[in-house]
Motif scaffolding. Sequence first.
Motif, PDB file in Angstrom:
ATOM      1  N   ARG A  94      -6.306 -13.416  35.917  1.00  0.00           N
ATOM      2  CA  ARG A  94      -7.492 -14.261  35.796  1.00  0.00           C
ATOM      3  C   ARG A  94      -7.492 -14.967  34.440  1.00  0.00           C
ATOM      4  O   ARG A  94      -7.359 -14.323  33.400  1.00  0.00           O
ATOM      5  N   PRO A  95      -7.633 -16.289  34.439  1.00  0.00           N
ATOM      6  CA  PRO A  95      -7.719 -16.985  33.151  1.00  0.00           C
ATOM      7  C   PRO A  95      -8.996 -16.570  32.417  1.00  0.00           C
ATOM      8  O   PRO A  95     -10.018 -16.294  33.042  1.00  0.00           O
ATOM      9  N   GLU A  96      -8.924 -16.515  31.094  1.00  0.00           N
ATOM     10  CA  GLU A  96     -10.105 -16.133  30.327  1.00  0.00           C
ATOM     11  C   GLU A  96     -11.219 -17.156  30.490  1.00  0.00           C
ATOM     12  O   GLU A  96     -12.386 -16.807  30.486  1.00  0.00           O
ATOM     13  N   GLN A  97     -10.836 -18.416  30.604  1.00  0.00           N
ATOM     14  CA  GLN A  97     -11.817 -19.465  30.884  1.00  0.00           C
ATOM     15  C   GLN A  97     -11.093 -20.638  31.513  1.00  0.00           C
ATOM     16  O   GLN A  97      -9.881 -20.775  31.403  1.00  0.00           O
ATOM     17  N   GLY A  98     -11.831 -21.451  32.224  1.00  0.00           N
ATOM     18  CA  GLY A  98     -11.240 -22.631  32.841  1.00  0.00           C
ATOM     19  C   GLY A  98     -10.298 -22.284  33.969  1.00  0.00           C
ATOM     20  O   GLY A  98     -10.601 -21.460  34.807  1.00  0.00           O
ATOM     21  N   GLU A  99      -9.143 -22.934  33.963  1.00  0.00           N
ATOM     22  CA  GLU A  99      -8.211 -22.708  35.054  1.00  0.00           C
ATOM     23  C   GLU A  99      -6.790 -22.590  34.535  1.00  0.00           C
ATOM     24  O   GLU A  99      -6.454 -23.056  33.452  1.00  0.00           O
ATOM     25  N   LYS A 100      -5.973 -21.942  35.354  1.00  0.00           N
ATOM     26  CA  LYS A 100      -4.549 -21.831  35.083  1.00  0.00           C
ATOM     27  C   LYS A 100      -3.837 -22.309  36.341  1.00  0.00           C
ATOM     28  O   LYS A 100      -4.112 -21.819  37.439  1.00  0.00           O
ATOM     29  N   ILE A 101      -2.925 -23.259  36.151  1.00  0.00           N
ATOM     30  CA  ILE A 101      -2.173 -23.822  37.258  1.00  0.00           C
ATOM     31  C   ILE A 101      -0.707 -23.439  37.064  1.00  0.00           C
ATOM     32  O   ILE A 101      -0.104 -23.788  36.051  1.00  0.00           O
ATOM     33  N   VAL A 102      -0.151 -22.708  38.013  1.00  0.00           N
ATOM     34  CA  VAL A 102       1.267 -22.368  37.997  1.00  0.00           C
ATOM     35  C   VAL A 102       1.880 -23.060  39.212  1.00  0.00           C
ATOM     36  O   VAL A 102       1.839 -22.539  40.330  1.00  0.00           O
ATOM     37  N   GLN A 103       2.374 -24.244  38.992  1.00  0.00           N
ATOM     38  CA  GLN A 103       2.941 -25.101  40.032  1.00  0.00           C
ATOM     39  C   GLN A 103       4.241 -25.697  39.494  1.00  0.00           C
ATOM     40  O   GLN A 103       4.454 -25.705  38.282  1.00  0.00           O
ATOM     41  N   SER A 106       4.908 -27.068  35.774  1.00  0.00           N
ATOM     42  CA  SER A 106       4.107 -26.425  34.729  1.00  0.00           C
ATOM     43  C   SER A 106       5.018 -25.529  33.898  1.00  0.00           C
ATOM     44  O   SER A 106       6.070 -25.086  34.367  1.00  0.00           O
ATOM     45  N   PRO A 107       4.623 -25.226  32.659  1.00  0.00           N
ATOM     46  CA  PRO A 107       5.479 -24.406  31.789  1.00  0.00           C
ATOM     47  C   PRO A 107       5.801 -23.024  32.365  1.00  0.00           C
ATOM     48  O   PRO A 107       6.854 -22.470  32.083  1.00  0.00           O
ATOM     49  N   ASP A 108       4.931 -22.464  33.182  1.00  0.00           N
ATOM     50  CA  ASP A 108       5.138 -21.123  33.731  1.00  0.00           C
ATOM     51  C   ASP A 108       5.978 -21.111  34.997  1.00  0.00           C
ATOM     52  O   ASP A 108       6.217 -20.048  35.554  1.00  0.00           O
ATOM     53  N   CYS A 109       6.422 -22.282  35.462  1.00  0.00           N
ATOM     54  CA  CYS A 109       7.101 -22.326  36.745  1.00  0.00           C
ATOM     55  C   CYS A 109       8.583 -22.673  36.628  1.00  0.00           C
ATOM     56  O   CYS A 109       9.425 -21.946  37.114  1.00  0.00           O
ATOM     57  N   GLY A 110       8.915 -23.773  36.024  1.00  0.00           N
ATOM     58  CA  GLY A 110      10.312 -24.193  35.998  1.00  0.00           C
ATOM     59  C   GLY A 110      10.740 -24.690  37.360  1.00  0.00           C
ATOM     60  O   GLY A 110       9.931 -25.142  38.170  1.00  0.00           O
ATOM     61  N   ASN A 111      12.038 -24.593  37.653  1.00  0.00           N
ATOM     62  CA  ASN A 111      12.549 -25.011  38.960  1.00  0.00           C
ATOM     63  C   ASN A 111      12.045 -24.069  40.037  1.00  0.00           C
ATOM     64  O   ASN A 111      12.042 -22.853  39.852  1.00  0.00           O
TER      65      ASN A 111
END
Length: 166
Positions: A94-103, A106-111
Motif C-alpha cells: 500500500r502506498p503511504e499516500q497517493g498512488e503507486k503505478i507499476v506498469q 515505470s521504474p519498478d517494472c522494466g521490460n
Amino acid sequence: MKIIALGMLTMLGGCVMAVGNTTTNAPPVAIERETITYETTPCFGTCPVYSVTIQPDGSGVFDGKRFTAVTGTRTFRATPAQYRAFAAKLQPYRPEQGEKIVQPGSPDCGNAPTDMPSVDIRWTENSGGSQRLSYYYGCRGADGAMADTLRAAPTDLPIAAFIGKR
C-alpha cells in the motif's frame, strides 16, 4: 471553567480505545475505517475479470465481468477476521499516500511481457483519503513476491465460488 474542563476530560476518557496487546507487547493496531476495492483487468486469454469491494465489517460486493463463474453483482459476507487477513496481505504494498503505478515503463517494472492482466487496488478511508496501487503482473522482475501476494490476496475472502476454477 475548571469544572467544565474536568467534565470534558471525563467525557473524553470514555473515548479511549485499546490499541495494543499488553500481554505480548504487540504494536498498536488501528481500528479499520476503510473500504478496500480489488479489481482485475483483462489479459490475452481467459483471465477472470472482476472487482470486489469489502468493508471492515465483512460486508462485500463482487462484480463478475468476464471469465468468472458468476457475472454481474453479488453481495457476500466475510468475517471481520477475513477482512483483516485480506487487508494485511495487501498492506506491505500500500502506498503511504497517493498512488503507486507499476506498469511497463515505470521504474519498478522494466521490460515486461505483453497481454498480462493487472490488478488495481484502492483503499478508501471513511475520512475521504485514499491510496491506490496499480500493478501489472508482467512486472515480475523486481518483486515476484509482490505479484504472488497480490494474486493470492482474494483467497482470504469467501468469493471463490464467484470467480470459479482457475
